[in-house]
Write a protein that holds these residues in place. Structure first.
Motif, PDB file in Angstrom:
ATOM      1  N   THR A   1      41.081  38.388  47.653  1.00 21.79           N
ATOM      2  CA  THR A   1      41.681  39.701  47.904  1.00 21.79           C
ATOM      3  C   THR A   1      43.105  39.722  47.382  1.00 21.79           C
ATOM      4  O   THR A   1      43.688  38.685  47.075  1.00 21.79           O
ATOM      5  CB  THR A   1      41.736  40.004  49.408  1.00 21.79           C
ATOM      6  N   ASP A   2      43.654  40.938  47.270  1.00 20.80           N
ATOM      7  CA  ASP A   2      45.037  41.049  46.799  1.00 20.80           C
ATOM      8  C   ASP A   2      45.989  41.135  47.987  1.00 20.80           C
ATOM      9  O   ASP A   2      45.588  40.956  49.146  1.00 20.80           O
ATOM     10  CB  ASP A   2      45.181  42.232  45.838  1.00 20.80           C
ATOM     11  N   GLN A   3      47.240  41.436  47.687  1.00 23.81           N
ATOM     12  CA  GLN A   3      48.262  41.423  48.731  1.00 23.81           C
ATOM     13  C   GLN A   3      47.950  42.404  49.853  1.00 23.81           C
ATOM     14  O   GLN A   3      48.186  42.135  51.022  1.00 23.81           O
ATOM     15  CB  GLN A   3      49.621  41.750  48.103  1.00 23.81           C
ATOM     16  N   LEU A   4      47.374  43.572  49.459  1.00 27.93           N
ATOM     17  CA  LEU A   4      47.092  44.589  50.459  1.00 27.93           C
ATOM     18  C   LEU A   4      45.735  44.379  51.113  1.00 27.93           C
ATOM     19  O   LEU A   4      45.241  45.236  51.826  1.00 27.93           O
ATOM     20  CB  LEU A   4      47.161  45.982  49.829  1.00 27.93           C
ATOM     21  N   GLY A   5      45.102  43.236  50.818  1.00 27.18           N
ATOM     22  CA  GLY A   5      43.859  42.900  51.483  1.00 27.18           C
ATOM     23  C   GLY A   5      42.643  43.597  50.913  1.00 27.18           C
ATOM     24  O   GLY A   5      41.617  43.698  51.551  1.00 27.18           O
ATOM     25  N   ARG A   6      42.753  44.101  49.662  1.00 34.15           N
ATOM     26  CA  ARG A   6      41.605  44.783  49.068  1.00 34.15           C
ATOM     27  C   ARG A   6      40.752  43.768  48.317  1.00 34.15           C
ATOM     28  O   ARG A   6      41.268  42.838  47.699  1.00 34.15           O
ATOM     29  CB  ARG A   6      42.089  45.891  48.131  1.00 34.15           C
ATOM     30  N   ASP A   7      39.436  43.977  48.338  1.00 29.91           N
ATOM     31  CA  ASP A   7      38.519  43.030  47.718  1.00 29.91           C
ATOM     32  C   ASP A   7      38.570  43.153  46.200  1.00 29.91           C
ATOM     33  O   ASP A   7      38.336  44.218  45.635  1.00 29.91           O
ATOM     34  CB  ASP A   7      37.096  43.314  48.221  1.00 29.91           C
ATOM     35  N   ILE A   8      38.880  42.041  45.540  1.00 32.10           N
ATOM     36  CA  ILE A   8      39.075  42.102  44.091  1.00 32.10           C
ATOM     37  C   ILE A   8      37.760  42.356  43.347  1.00 32.10           C
ATOM     38  O   ILE A   8      37.720  43.100  42.376  1.00 32.10           O
ATOM     39  CB  ILE A   8      39.770  40.821  43.598  1.00 32.10           C
TER      40      ILE A   8
ATOM     41  N   ASP B   1      49.180  43.343  39.234  1.00 34.81           N
ATOM     42  CA  ASP B   1      49.463  42.515  40.419  1.00 34.81           C
ATOM     43  C   ASP B   1      49.729  41.068  40.042  1.00 34.81           C
ATOM     44  O   ASP B   1      50.336  40.330  40.811  1.00 34.81           O
ATOM     45  CB  ASP B   1      48.261  42.548  41.378  1.00 34.81           C
ATOM     46  N   ALA B   2      49.222  40.673  38.862  1.00 34.00           N
ATOM     47  CA  ALA B   2      49.369  39.276  38.458  1.00 34.00           C
ATOM     48  C   ALA B   2      50.587  39.087  37.563  1.00 34.00           C
ATOM     49  O   ALA B   2      50.738  38.074  36.908  1.00 34.00           O
ATOM     50  CB  ALA B   2      48.108  38.826  37.723  1.00 34.00           C
ATOM     51  N   GLN B   3      51.471  40.113  37.546  1.00 36.30           N
ATOM     52  CA  GLN B   3      52.553  40.079  36.564  1.00 36.30           C
ATOM     53  C   GLN B   3      53.584  39.001  36.836  1.00 36.30           C
ATOM     54  O   GLN B   3      54.136  38.417  35.910  1.00 36.30           O
ATOM     55  CB  GLN B   3      53.231  41.444  36.535  1.00 36.30           C
ATOM     56  N   SER B   4      53.860  38.731  38.082  1.00 36.98           N
ATOM     57  CA  SER B   4      54.928  37.761  38.348  1.00 36.98           C
ATOM     58  C   SER B   4      54.347  36.389  38.638  1.00 36.98           C
ATOM     59  O   SER B   4      53.273  36.261  39.216  1.00 36.98           O
ATOM     60  CB  SER B   4      55.771  38.219  39.532  1.00 36.98           C
ATOM     61  N   ILE B   5      55.074  35.397  38.230  1.00 32.62           N
ATOM     62  CA  ILE B   5      54.611  34.022  38.399  1.00 32.62           C
ATOM     63  C   ILE B   5      54.541  33.676  39.877  1.00 32.62           C
ATOM     64  O   ILE B   5      53.703  32.877  40.291  1.00 32.62           O
ATOM     65  CB  ILE B   5      55.511  33.054  37.602  1.00 32.62           C
ATOM     66  N   GLN B   6      55.368  34.350  40.704  1.00 32.75           N
ATOM     67  CA  GLN B   6      55.332  34.075  42.139  1.00 32.75           C
ATOM     68  C   GLN B   6      53.968  34.428  42.725  1.00 32.75           C
ATOM     69  O   GLN B   6      53.344  33.627  43.411  1.00 32.75           O
ATOM     70  CB  GLN B   6      56.419  34.872  42.890  1.00 32.75           C
TER      71      GLN B   6
ATOM     72  N   LEU C   1      50.803  31.987  44.092  1.00 31.95           N
ATOM     73  CA  LEU C   1      50.253  32.156  45.433  1.00 31.95           C
ATOM     74  C   LEU C   1      48.764  32.482  45.381  1.00 31.95           C
ATOM     75  O   LEU C   1      47.976  31.970  46.174  1.00 31.95           O
ATOM     76  CB  LEU C   1      51.020  33.294  46.121  1.00 31.95           C
ATOM     77  N   ALA C   2      48.377  33.332  44.440  1.00 30.11           N
ATOM     78  CA  ALA C   2      46.991  33.805  44.393  1.00 30.11           C
ATOM     79  C   ALA C   2      46.505  33.879  42.948  1.00 30.11           C
ATOM     80  O   ALA C   2      46.432  34.947  42.362  1.00 30.11           O
ATOM     81  CB  ALA C   2      46.887  35.189  45.045  1.00 30.11           C
ATOM     82  N   PRO C   3      46.162  32.736  42.342  1.00 31.50           N
ATOM     83  CA  PRO C   3      45.762  32.742  40.925  1.00 31.50           C
ATOM     84  C   PRO C   3      44.522  33.590  40.660  1.00 31.50           C
ATOM     85  O   PRO C   3      44.307  33.998  39.521  1.00 31.50           O
ATOM     86  CB  PRO C   3      45.490  31.263  40.621  1.00 31.50           C
ATOM     87  N   TRP C   4      43.727  33.866  41.704  1.00 36.55           N
ATOM     88  CA  TRP C   4      42.527  34.677  41.495  1.00 36.55           C
ATOM     89  C   TRP C   4      42.860  36.108  41.094  1.00 36.55           C
ATOM     90  O   TRP C   4      41.991  36.836  40.662  1.00 36.55           O
ATOM     91  CB  TRP C   4      41.629  34.636  42.732  1.00 36.55           C
ATOM     92  N   LEU C   5      44.129  36.476  41.204  1.00 31.70           N
ATOM     93  CA  LEU C   5      44.524  37.820  40.751  1.00 31.70           C
ATOM     94  C   LEU C   5      44.284  37.983  39.255  1.00 31.70           C
ATOM     95  O   LEU C   5      44.171  39.082  38.744  1.00 31.70           O
ATOM     96  CB  LEU C   5      45.994  38.076  41.059  1.00 31.70           C
ATOM     97  N   LEU C   6      44.219  36.844  38.543  1.00 33.50           N
ATOM     98  CA  LEU C   6      44.025  36.907  37.085  1.00 33.50           C
ATOM     99  C   LEU C   6      42.571  37.176  36.704  1.00 33.50           C
ATOM    100  O   LEU C   6      42.262  37.267  35.525  1.00 33.50           O
ATOM    101  CB  LEU C   6      44.447  35.574  36.456  1.00 33.50           C
ATOM    102  N   SER C   7      41.675  37.292  37.698  1.00 32.45           N
ATOM    103  CA  SER C   7      40.248  37.371  37.344  1.00 32.45           C
ATOM    104  C   SER C   7      39.921  38.581  36.482  1.00 32.45           C
ATOM    105  O   SER C   7      38.948  38.549  35.734  1.00 32.45           O
ATOM    106  CB  SER C   7      39.375  37.330  38.593  1.00 32.45           C
ATOM    107  N   ALA C   8      40.745  39.622  36.522  1.00 31.21           N
ATOM    108  CA  ALA C   8      40.468  40.784  35.665  1.00 31.21           C
ATOM    109  C   ALA C   8      40.599  40.424  34.189  1.00 31.21           C
ATOM    110  O   ALA C   8      40.090  41.136  33.329  1.00 31.21           O
ATOM    111  CB  ALA C   8      41.403  41.938  36.001  1.00 31.21           C
ATOM    112  N   ALA C   9      41.269  39.296  33.899  1.00 30.83           N
ATOM    113  CA  ALA C   9      41.408  38.899  32.496  1.00 30.83           C
ATOM    114  C   ALA C   9      40.050  38.570  31.882  1.00 30.83           C
ATOM    115  O   ALA C   9      39.834  38.785  30.692  1.00 30.83           O
ATOM    116  CB  ALA C   9      42.328  37.685  32.385  1.00 30.83           C
TER     117      ALA C   9
END
Lengths: 329, 331, 374
Positions: free
Chosen positions: C152-159, C332-337, C341-349
């Motif tokens: 999930t992302d920061q706001l708890g939404r299912d990616i 959402d995956a723009q910053s290295i921070q 914390l959540a590398p799965w944010l890159l899954s849209a790539a």
């Protein structure tokens, strides 16, 4: 030859004019005028502006007059180097942009060199050794280069470097040089930081040019003049490099002209990911904050510099193509 | 009889294609003598050009020479050298100073990116090791020799600035740059208009007489052969079916194919409003070579159960050879 | 005499070949390209996902929940502890962080929430019909439970669910954009080639001018000028139009080049000599023979469109939340921070790269098939 140059020059000027209109549109399009937002901005900071002052400012910037008069006044000021004031930074736009425009150009130009330096030999190699293992590998890498948008590539490299090497690869300068005045050491520091972003920026263009070079050279290798050269007793290497490669360079060179704007475009987006001090992050921030004069100025500057870059590559193209040189007379 | 400068013996060149192996040259033999012109004649696709390229070792992939001998007698006399046994470097030294080639399409055979001077001088500098200035002087001299007007000015022009006829003259100058002993002209006049054709043929003849060249003239035009050649090799589907002196071939052709070719030359003596005789049928594709004598499907005089089954061997004596069962070799 | 027509003779290979239309020929050649065929299937699957995005989603892609912030990807277990086939996911449990005293939610291995196939979930509309059926859904979920196969992302939404919906947005924006570019390209390219002279010169110069401009700054500038209060749909169409306005030039060049080449062809000459009208010549004789080229050019233009939209949205100047597109997910995956914390944010790539690659192979195969000698 002269007609060719004149035509290119006129076309370039026309492009610049078109870009200036677009930049002006960017300044004009947001609702309300600049003075409104300026006053709102000041008011938010606690300062009040009287109606008289506001009107004086409107007059100064030619507001309320017909749009073409405003455009004319803006253009005249731009030509003498006055891009107006950045609302967000409360400083003249030219000061805010500063070195960043040159760093943008430097990055794009470095990427151009990388593209040339890689695409040319790899393209030649792939064509001469068609269907070899290396040719397949380069073709595959080429496809990946085309398929991965460069900001994604930057993101992935950024993450991989952080995750597996513990490195932070952003920026064009080390921390101690970022704000320092230009010195020899700062230049050296820059030359250390430049190659990675330049390579990231260059990848997709390189991939495309390899394909173009390979296809062109394969066409040229089948032409009769190659047989002529072999019949003269030239070595294979010399035959290929002197004749077909020379001919395949031409369409390659004309693609370079379109490559430069493409690289400038790409530099904006990868600068944001990698935190490079180019105009990219500045532009995006200015546009989001509706800092219109800053945004318009950056669009205009990038456009004009790109046109100049394209014009120079046209001249190079003309210089390398004897048919253009002789038939235009 | 003098020894030939160049002897081709049972030359085979093959191309690997989707349809299988194509034997473009399938056992060609002929001799070339100093000061004489050998006309190689045949319809398009019979392997004339591939033979020329095989001699110079510049057959393009996926083609390669698979058998035979190409014997070149050294200038100093002595034992002939088989060019097929030479390494790449030694072979490059043959191209230009020993054997040179004039191509069919002068426009496409020049690079448009270099001046003609540059392209002529390249061979001179490479093989004769002359300085840039001396090579340039030689290029101008050559252009003058082949009848290019204002050679000192033309030498700096690009191929696209010349007319078709001039381009072919320059091509000849380029071929002659290193004083070759054998000149192969591959359809040198096909791409030119009729008057220019005559001029180029005159030039070739004149140069041959002046320099004592051995000339191999490849053409599909029997008229050109009659005008230019001393000896003739008639090719059909990758083989020389009949070779001999031009006088004998024209007055007493033996092979049915040669006879058919000669019948198809238009003459002013022919009766008006008669049809020009043509050869029945068309050349089979080399991958589809008929069994027996390759000419049998089109032959008017075929011996039924023989020509369709067996290939006729080459018979006859030196200088007059033929592949046809009508003229010997019958089992 | 009549017997001739009675039985249709079996056509030989050569005859079939001779009678085939240009499109049929192209199709036959295309079928031989294995990579291109596979790519075509991948592209088709992607559009199938786009069509059934809500059906494939498991959780409302817009629903935020602070409990489920940054949950790492959770596997679906297929077998219960006793070995029976009963797919389940782990539910969440709140644990108080000993230092911050905040409640942190993590998967609870003890709690199994059963996964059902073709079961009711959040409501959506499909082709105007209200539906609640999803491919997968949880049976009796508690608050915060979900099938978070991509986290999930920061706001708890299912990616995963967001990715499905984003696929629809990003792929259709490509289609709409290409339609606009195609219209402009065919119109201007055709007019340019057909009329020639001044018209041609002007259009060609305009194309050169557009091609010599850096596109991203211009897009950004124009996109930034869109009013803030516009609806998602308005922004969607405006962004599409902005992208297409600069993207039609390649198609126009293809059309013009082919048009000019075809005009010299003998069959066009023959039609002209036979007195066919120019409309008939264009639509009956010329269009069929360059239709396959246009199809190829379109499939090469589509990935460029998709990259453009993704880039713009990534920079925050394209589509705006609550719209969901690949670019917005990647933002959402723009910053290295956040990546750290959540590398799965890159899954849209992954879908971005996959679909662009597939379109490129497909386009290449189509182009080769349309023009084996070009």
């Amino acid at each position: 030859m002269i007609t060719f140059i004149v035509r290119r020059l006129l076309l370039g000027l026309f492009t610049v004019w078109l870009i200036s209109m677009l930049a002006f549109a960017i300044i004009q399009l947001p609702p309300g005028d600049f003075v409104d937002s300026y006053i709102a901005n000041l008011a938010a900071g606690g300062a009040a502006v009287s109606a008289d002052e506001a009107n004086a400012m409107r007059k100064l910037y030619g507001m309320g007059q017909p749009i073409y008069v405003q455009y004319g006044k803006w253009i005249v000021r731009v030509v003498v180097g006055d891009f107006g004031e950045s609302m967000e930074w409360r400083r003249p736009v030219s000061e805010v942009i500063g070195d960043r425009i040159w760093l943008t150009l430097l990055l794009s130009f470095a990427a151009l060199l990388v593209t040339w330096g890689l695409a040319l030999p790899i393209g030649i190699f792939s064509a001469v050794r068609q269907y070899s293992v290396a040719d397949y590998i380069f073709t595959l890498v080429g496809f990946i280069g085309i398929a991965v948008p460069n900001f994604l590539l930057a993101l992935i490299i950024l993450y991989a470097a952080f995750r597996y090497l513990g490195l932070s690869v952003g920026g064009l300068f080390s921390a101690e040089y970022a704000l320092a005045p230009w010195t020899w050491d700062k230049v050296k520091d820059l030359s250390w930081h430049l190659p990675l972003p330049a390579m990231i920026l260059a990848l997709s263009g390189t991939a495309q040019l390899i394909r173009i070079m390979r296809a062109n050279l394969l066409d040229e290798l089948r032409k009769p003049y190659v047989v002529t050269a072999r019949a003269k007793g030239l070595s294979e290497l010399r035959t290929v490099l002197k004749y077909p490669v020379r001919a395949a360079l031409n369409p390659f060179a004309s693609n370079i002209a379109y490559l430069f704007p493409y690289l400038v475009s790409g530099s904006i987006i990868i600068s944001i990911v990698l935190g490079l001090p180019t105009v990219g992050p500045l532009l995006v921030r200015a546009l989001i904050a509706q800092d219109v004069y800053l945004g318009g100025a950056i669009v205009l500057l990038l456009g004009v510099l790109t046109v100049i870059g394209t014009f120079i590559s046209d001249l190079v193209l003309m210089w390398v193509d004897p048919r253009l040189r002789h038939q235009m007379d | 009889m003098v020894d030939p400068i160049l002897s081709i013996r049972d030359l085979h060149t093959e191309f690997v294609a989707n349809e299988g192996i194509i034997r473009a040259v399938d056992g060609v033999s002929f001799d070339v003598f100093q000061g004489r012109t050998l006309g190689v004649v045949g319809e398009s696709g019979c392997g004339k050009s591939v033979t020329a390229r095989s001699i110079l070792g510049i057959v393009e992939k996926p083609g390669r020479v698979t058998g035979g001998q190409i014997l070149l007698r050294p200038e100093t006399g002595g034992e002939a050298v088989d060019l097929l046994q030479l390494g790449p470097k030694a072979m490059r030294a043959i191209r230009g100073p020993e054997i040179a080639l004039v191509f069919q399409e002068p426009m496409a055979s020049f690079s448009q990116y270099y001046t003609i001077g540059n392209q002529i001088m390249e061979g001179i500098r490479l093989h004769l090791k002359l300085s840039a200035r001396a090579a340039r002087d030689r290029a101008i001299e050559l252009l003058d020799m082949v009848g290019v007007p204002q050679p000192a000015r033309r030498v700096d022009e690009y191929p696209f600035q010349l007319s078709g006829g001039l381009r072919q003259r320059v091509m000849i100058a380029m071929a002659l740059a290193c004083d070759p002993r054998v000149l192969i002209a591959d359809e040198p006049t096909t791409a030119l208009d009729v008057t220019t054709q005559a001029q180029i043929l005159d030039l070739l003849r004149e140069l041959q007489q002046k320099q004592g060249l051995a000339l191999i003239l490849i053409t599909h035009d029997m008229g050109v052969i009659a005008e230019m050649a001393h000896d003739v090799a008639v090719m059909y589907l990758g083989r020389a079916v009949e070779t001999g002196p031009v006088s004998e071939i024209f007055t007493a052709p033996k092979h049915p194919y040669t006879r058919a070719l000669l019948r198809s030359i238009p003459t002013v003596m022919a009766k008006p409003r008669t049809r020009l005789p043509t050869i029945e049928g068309s050349i089979p594709h080399p991958s589809n070579r008929p069994a027996g004598c390759a000419y049998n499907p089109r032959c008017l005089e075929l011996i039924d159960d023989l020509c369709r089954v067996q290939e006729p061997p080459e018979t006859g004596m030196a200088g007059r050879r033929i592949r046809c069962f009508l003229h010997g070799g019958r089992p | 005499m009549f017997g001739m027509f009675k039985s249709r003779p079996q056509l030989s290979q050569a005859e079939r070949f001779a009678q085939a239309t240009q499109l049929q020929l192209t199709w036959w050649r295309f079928r031989k390209h294995r990579v291109a065929m596979v790519s075509g299937v991948i592209v088709a699957l992607f559009y199938l996902v786009a069509l059934s995005a809500d059906f494939l989603a498991t959780t409302d892609p817009h629903a935020t929940d602070s409990r489920t912030s940054y949950i790492a990807p959770q596997p679906v277990h297929f077998f219960e502890d006793d070995g029976s086939f009963r797919p389940y996911v782990n539910g969440l449990k709140g644990v108080r962080d000993p230092k911050t005293f905040k409640i942190v939610y993590t998967p609870d291995p003890q709690r199994h929430v059963q996964v059902d196939f073709l079961a009711p979930g959040y409501p959506y509309t499909f082709l105007g019909i209200s539906m609640t059926t999803h491919l997968f859904a949880l049976r009796n979920p508690e608050r915060g439970d979900g099938i978070f196969i991509l986290g999930t992302d920061q706001l708890g939404r299912d990616i995963w669910s967001r990715l499905m919906v984003a696929t629809r947005v990003s792929l259709t924006i490509g289609l709409v954009g290409v339609s606009i570019s195609l219209f402009l390209g065919v119109l201007l390219g055709g007019v340019s080639a057909f009329y020639g002279g001044m018209v041609d010169t002007v259009i060609q110069r305009v194309i050169e001018v557009i091609r010599s401009m850096p596109t991203i700054p211009l897009w950004l500038g124009l996109a930034a000028a869109l009013p803030n209060d516009w609806s998602v749909t308005q922004v969607y169409f405006s962004i599409t139009v902005i992208i297409s306005l600069l993207a039609w030039t390649d198609l126009a060049r293809v059309v013009r080049g082919k048009f000019l080449a075809l005009r010299e062809e003998e069959f066009v000459m023959a039609a002209e000599l036979a007195g066919a009208s120019s409309g008939r010549i264009i639509f009956r004789h010329m269009l069929p023979s360059f239709l396959s080229h246009i199809i190829a050019a379109v499939s090469l233009a589509l990935p460029a469109m998709i990259i453009s939209e993704t880039s713009l949205s990534f920079l925050g100047l394209g589509l705006r939340p609550p719209a969901i597109s690949w670019g917005i997910l990647l933002q959402d995956a723009q910053s290295i921070q956040s990546l750290a914390l959540a590398p799965w944010l890159l899954s849209a790539a992954v879908p971005v790269i996959l679909v662009i690659l597939a379109f490129n192979f497909l386009g290449d195969g189509l182009r080769d098939a349309a023009d084996p000698y070009g």
